[in-house]
Design an enzyme around this catalytic site. Structure first.
Site, PDB file in Angstrom:
ATOM      1  CE  LYS A 135      54.726  24.490   4.749  1.00 25.93           C
ATOM      2  NZ  LYS A 135      54.301  24.210   3.607  1.00 25.93           N
ATOM      3  CB  SER A 139      60.533  22.459   3.449  1.00 22.31           C
ATOM      4  OG  SER A 139      61.285  23.129   2.627  1.00 22.31           O
ATOM      5  CG  HIS A 183      57.611  21.923   6.776  1.00 21.04           C
ATOM      6  ND1 HIS A 183      56.996  20.919   6.077  1.00 21.04           N
ATOM      7  CD2 HIS A 183      58.200  22.696   6.054  1.00 21.04           C
ATOM      8  CE1 HIS A 183      56.733  21.652   5.048  1.00 21.04           C
ATOM      9  NE2 HIS A 183      57.475  22.520   5.137  1.00 21.04           N
TER      10      HIS A 183
HETATM   11  C1  LIG Z   1      59.660  26.541   5.694  1.00 18.75           C
HETATM   12  C2  LIG Z   1      58.557  27.295   5.232  1.00 18.75           C
HETATM   13  N1  LIG Z   1      58.310  28.531   5.442  1.00 18.75           N
HETATM   14  C3  LIG Z   1      57.309  29.181   5.010  1.00 18.75           C
HETATM   15  C4  LIG Z   1      56.688  28.666   4.008  1.00 18.75           C
HETATM   16  C5  LIG Z   1      55.367  29.674   3.556  1.00 18.75           C
HETATM   17  O1  LIG Z   1      54.292  29.370   4.022  1.00 18.75           O
HETATM   18  P1  LIG Z   1      52.948  29.703   3.555  1.00 18.75           P
HETATM   19  O2  LIG Z   1      52.564  28.530   2.461  1.00 18.75           O
HETATM   20  O3  LIG Z   1      52.001  29.801   4.602  1.00 18.75           O
HETATM   21  O4  LIG Z   1      53.037  31.037   2.852  1.00 18.75           O
HETATM   22  C6  LIG Z   1      56.925  27.504   3.837  1.00 18.75           C
HETATM   23  C7  LIG Z   1      55.611  26.594   2.576  1.00 18.75           C
HETATM   24  O5  LIG Z   1      56.120  25.981   2.108  1.00 18.75           O
HETATM   25  C8  LIG Z   1      57.810  26.636   4.367  1.00 18.75           C
HETATM   26  O6  LIG Z   1      58.072  25.440   3.790  1.00 18.75           O
END
Ligand SMILES: Cc1ncc(COP(=O)(O)O)c(C=O)c1O
Length: 401
Positions: A247, A188, A216
């Site tokens: 997202k 990310s 993502h």
């Molecule tokens: C790679 C990744 N996994 C998991 C999450 C967590 O997702 P959520 O915001 O739905 O809890 C994020 C959120 O920033 C993320 O970027």
């Protein structure tokens, strides 16, 4: 142990230096309103602009009129027909046997790992995996966590060899330890991709399980946004796919897809599923509509990628370093943290909202502004943002011409 008075004193000190987020006073489309002014939204993960899509709003209104708002614990008294429909729709969209929906991507990662990995098992994890994966591994209390170098297949194989040795020692129940490789699909902060085909080959060679967090990649990669597994043509080869619904899907929630037996097991055993409430009716109805929109047409995903290509080319022509991203995540590297903060503040004065990313989110000396274009931007919107970057880039001498 610190005294109660010291405890609150420390909190006051922390509050004095805390970063205060900007308050958004509008919907989150190509623009959003902050301090009463519309600002170009240049850092949101609502990749497809579904956050302000009228079809989602209409679906929510219809569902609320029919079903109200709240739901309950899924296993006790809360599994609603909309939850079942959403899980079926997500499984179809991902070409998977089954899906389970939870209340966040974070929760989904915790459920995915903690439910199947115990103290005596083995997890092999990319060093730059998301915090929610790191926390999920901690929650499992697994003793053998082997961390491989970021995206480095040789390093991964070394860890697999180590795991093979460790696997010879049976667990207390007499079974061999389970071995799981876990990776983000898209990382990310840099927007680079996991080497999934190589990971799958190694997993087959060493006969271990695989898991990818496609937070993502969902709605972004693959045909019509079906994710990283589709992008690499690896359907059926990854055991556990985790996604977020916050997202590209622009609502909230998380989900896991995989073989029906695995998903049924999660529904029976996952603490995050058993001991936490389900998504509400509005969330679930909006998500059903979002999945429907993605299933109907590839238009939004194509528009997103056209915008990504244009933005990256223009930043490149100006001379910005945008790292080695392969996705819409576009880090504009400004290694000096203070300069990155100043750059973002100046962008804000130009009505462009793009936040700085600094330590500890990225290593020291790797600060950046993380720009994310979306399908809701027009070419004019992108040009406005690019012009602001060019002006401030020259002013702060990030650009030398
Ligand atoms: C790679 C990744 N996994 C998991 C999450 C967590 O997702 P959520 O915001 O739905 O809890 C994020 C959120 O920033 C993320 O970027």
């Amino acid at each position: 142990m610190s005294k109660r008075s010291d405890f609150y004193k420390k909190l006051d000190e922390a509050a004095a230096s805390a970063k205060i987020p900007r308050i958004i006073e509008s919907g989150e489309g190509a623009y959003l309103t902050i301090d009463g002014r519309p600002r170009l939204n240049f850092c949101s993960s609502h990749y497809l602009g579904l956050s302000v899509n009228p079809r989602l709003a209409k679906a929510v209104k219809g569902a609320v009129d029919k079903f109200g708002i709240g739901t309950g614990y899924r296993t006790l008294a809360g599994t609603h027909i909309l939850h079942v429909e959403l899980e079926k729709a997500l499984a179809r969209f991902k070409s998977a046997e089954a899906a389970i929906v939870l209340t966040g991507g974070y929760m989904a990662n915790c459920a995915a790992i903690q439910t199947i990995i115990g103290k005596e098992d083995i997890v092999i994890s990319d060093e730059l995996n998301h915090a929610s994966i790191i926390d999920a591994i901690r929650l499992s209390q697994v003793k053998n966590k082997l961390i491989y170098e970021h995206r480095n297949v040789l390093s991964l194989e070394e860890k697999l060899k180590e795991a093979e040795e460790l696997r010879n020692t049976p667990r207390a129940d007499g079974e061999a330890p389970t071995v799981l490789i876990v990776t983000d699909g898209v990382f990310s902060m840099d927007g680079d991709l996991a080497p999934l085909p190589e990971i799958v080959s190694l997993a087959e060679k060493y006969d271990v399980l695989t898991m990818v967090d496609d937070a993502h990649g969902e709605g972004v990669l693959g045909k019509g946004g079906r994710g990283i597994v589709d992008h690499f043509g690896l359907h059926g080869k990854i055991d556990i796919e985790v996604g977020t619904l916050s997202k590209a899907f622009s609502v909230m929630g998380g989900f896991i897809t995989g073989k029906k037996s695995l998903i049924d097991y999660y529904k029976q055993k996952s603490r995050q599923f058993l001991f936490s409430n389900a998504l509400t009716i509005p969330d679930t109805a909006a998500l059903l509509e979002a999945v429907k929109i993605l299933g109907e047409s590839e238009e939004l995903v194509k528009k997103l990628w056209d915008n990504v290509k244009y933005l990256k080319e223009e930043f490149g022509k100006l001379g910005f370093d945008t790292g080695h991203s392969e996705t819409p995540i576009t880090p504009v590297m400004i290694p000096d943290e203070d300069k990155a903060r100043e750059f973002s503040a100046k962008l804000f004065e130009e009505d462009v909202f793009a936040t700085p990313i600094v330590f500890p989110m990225v290593p020291k000396g790797k600060a950046r502004i993380r720009v994310i274009p979306s399908a809701s931007h027009s070419k004019e919107d992108l040009d406005r943002g690019i012009a602001a970057f060019a002006k401030i880039g020259r002013e702060l001498r990030v650009l030398l011409q």
